[in-house]
Write an enzyme that holds these catalytic residues in place. Structure first.
Site, PDB file in Angstrom:
ATOM      1  N   ASP A  28       0.805  -1.168   0.033  1.00 56.63           N
ATOM      2  CA  ASP A  28       0.098  -0.008  -0.121  1.00 56.63           C
ATOM      3  C   ASP A  28       0.792   1.450   0.044  1.00 56.63           C
ATOM      4  O   ASP A  28       0.495   2.266   0.843  1.00 56.63           O
ATOM      5  CB  ASP A  28      -1.049   0.057   1.294  1.00 56.63           C
ATOM      6  N   HIS A  56      -4.482  -1.400  -6.372  1.00 57.46           N
ATOM      7  CA  HIS A  56      -3.909  -0.032  -6.347  1.00 57.46           C
ATOM      8  C   HIS A  56      -4.878   0.793  -6.942  1.00 57.46           C
ATOM      9  O   HIS A  56      -5.701   0.543  -7.849  1.00 57.46           O
ATOM     10  CB  HIS A  56      -2.358  -0.167  -7.225  1.00 57.46           C
TER      11      HIS A  56
END
Length: 454
Positions: A28, A56
């Site tokens: 992340d 994403h």
């Protein structure tokens, strides 16, 4: 001798640039932002590991956000080939859901960037398939672990069980979809029968609608995906060594979640590190020219497992709120903490990063002070690297350096020298402690909100 050398020259010296982008923390970090930023410099973008457990967010030139899990980050870049490698485990219904969502969102746009998207997606014929029964097993296993208080915190997307069947040599691959359907059906039923015998108390597995899934593959998925499945090993070697087409390698997850090098057993089931790029695509190590690590200006982690610099206070809550730290795939709130330099250095050792991309520096704009975790202390002994044991990592005392905050909005800054002095000091100290240059600094959500250091 010269004629022999000449005849083999195509596969000794790459004619193209091959760059890899790898997460340097617990995932992340904003890898998609860097990939999207430099995508136009490459003709092919490859995803080499993981599955729909990764997520994403890509922001286009108008500031619109697009969340994907399986599609590589080049989907919004005109003309860019998006390649899914053999190291990925592929959930085909999810893939087409992502494609259709993108097409729906963009259908009224004047730029019409992705009208040819399906023609720009290539999938390795060696990529293993995730079926619904893999997800059923994933949820069942997490339930069993939860009862004993040792759950991993997976996304329940069937990733681990699919890699398990791959390692057990019983999995199905996309190449199987190109054979006659009767052969595919036999392999499918054999695998399901094996899994039912292994998980006799998994009710969802025992009542699984196999025929419904097979019908969907026969009538919907196989006809649509056939044209995308190719021998990507040969395709990439030709692109790199003969045609000179620049390639970007995109990893899912990150170093500290790597199956071999992460906080085992609280890890993913694949290898996000640079070695996974080679095995997940079938390209030789010497073909890779640059390896870039992506780290946040702080740390986040989702799921279970040790997190030495975690902030379980108002500061952690503030960082989560400002940074929008909720999982792209699950929506789960991410644990937040200070930047762990020890973990970043560890990732640099494994991957040999040429440069770092430091994302979300702007999230720290409001803080009075910022900290760096620069060392660990375990049982009174200082450590300068990440211990092997997740239990030990959970017990370490973090050694911090504290710096004054800058208390200034930096979202419009585009040159390093225009950053507040305190922000410059913070970035320089990160670079000094890690020993790898910072080349990009993210100062906002948009694709243009980046400071590039020449």
């Amino acid at each position: 001798m010269s004629s022999l050398s000449s005849s083999t020259s195509n596969y000794t010296q790459p004619k193209a640039s091959v760059c890899a982008v790898i997460g340097g923390q617990w995932g992340d970090e904003g890898k998609g932002k860097l990939v999207d930023l430099i995508a136009k410099q490459h003709q092919i973008i490859c995803r080499y590991n993981g599955g729909a457990n990764a997520g994403h967010t890509i922001v286009d030139e108008l500031g619109r956000k697009y969340a994907t899990n399986l599609l590589p980050s080049g989907v919004l870049t005109p003309g860019c080939i998006n390649l899914i490698g053999n190291g990925v485990v592929l959930e085909i219904p999810k893939l087409f859901s992502e494609i259709d969502n993108l097409l729906e969102k963009k259908k009224n746009d004047d730029d019409n960037v992705i009208h040819d998207l399906e023609k720009r997606i290539l999938i390795s014929d060696r990529t293993h398939l995730v079926f619904g029964f893999h997800k059923a097993i994933d949820g069942f296993q997490e339930g069993v672990l939860k009862e004993s208080g040792s759950q991993i915190g997976t996304t329940k997307r069937g990733i681990g069980p699919t890699y398990t069947t791959k390692a057990a040599r019983s999995g199905l691959r996309t190449g199987d979809l190109l054979s006659d359907f009767e052969t595919f059906e036999k392999k499918y039923n054999k695998l399901l029968k094996t899994l039912k015998s292994q998980y006799p108390t998994c009710e969802e597995l025992n009542s699984y609608d196999a025929q419904g899934e097979l019908d969907s593959y026969k009538n919907i998925f196989i006809p649509r995906i056939k044209s995308m499945i190719i021998d990507t090993v040969t395709y990439l070697h030709k692109a790199i060594y003969v045609e000179g087409r620049d390639v970007l390698l995109e990893g899912a997850n990150a170093v500290m979640l790597d199956l071999d090098f992460g906080t085992y057993p609280f890890v993913t089931s694949s290898n996000p590190c640079i070695g996974g790029a080679c095995t997940g695509l079938g390209i030789p190590p010497r073909a890779i020219s640059e390896v870039y690590g992506v780290i946040k200006a702080y740390c986040t982690r989702v799921g279970s497992g040790p997190f030495p610099t975690e902030l379980k206070d108002e500061t952690g809550d503030l960082i989560r709120k400002i940074g929008g730290e909720f999982g792209t795939t699950t929506g789960r709130p991410r644990s937040c903490g200070w930047l762990d330099v020890v973990a970043v250095k560890y990732g640099c050792m494994i991957n040999g990063f040429n440069a770092l991309c430091l994302t979300k520096l702007d999230v720290l704009d409001q803080l009075d002070e910022v900290k760096l975790g620069v060392g660990y202390r375990l049982n009174g002994v200082e450590l300068d690297t990440v211990p092997y044991s997740a239990d030990d990592l959970d017990k370490v005392e973090v050694i911090y350096e504290t710096y004054p905050g800058w208390k200034t909005d930096i979202s419009k800054v585009r040159k390093f020298e225009d950053l507040p002095q305190n922000a410059q000091t913070f970035v320089k100290r990160i670079q000094e402690k890690v020993g790898v240059p910072v080349k990009w600094i993210g100062v906002g959500a948009g694709r243009e909100a980046v400071v590039v250091i020449q």
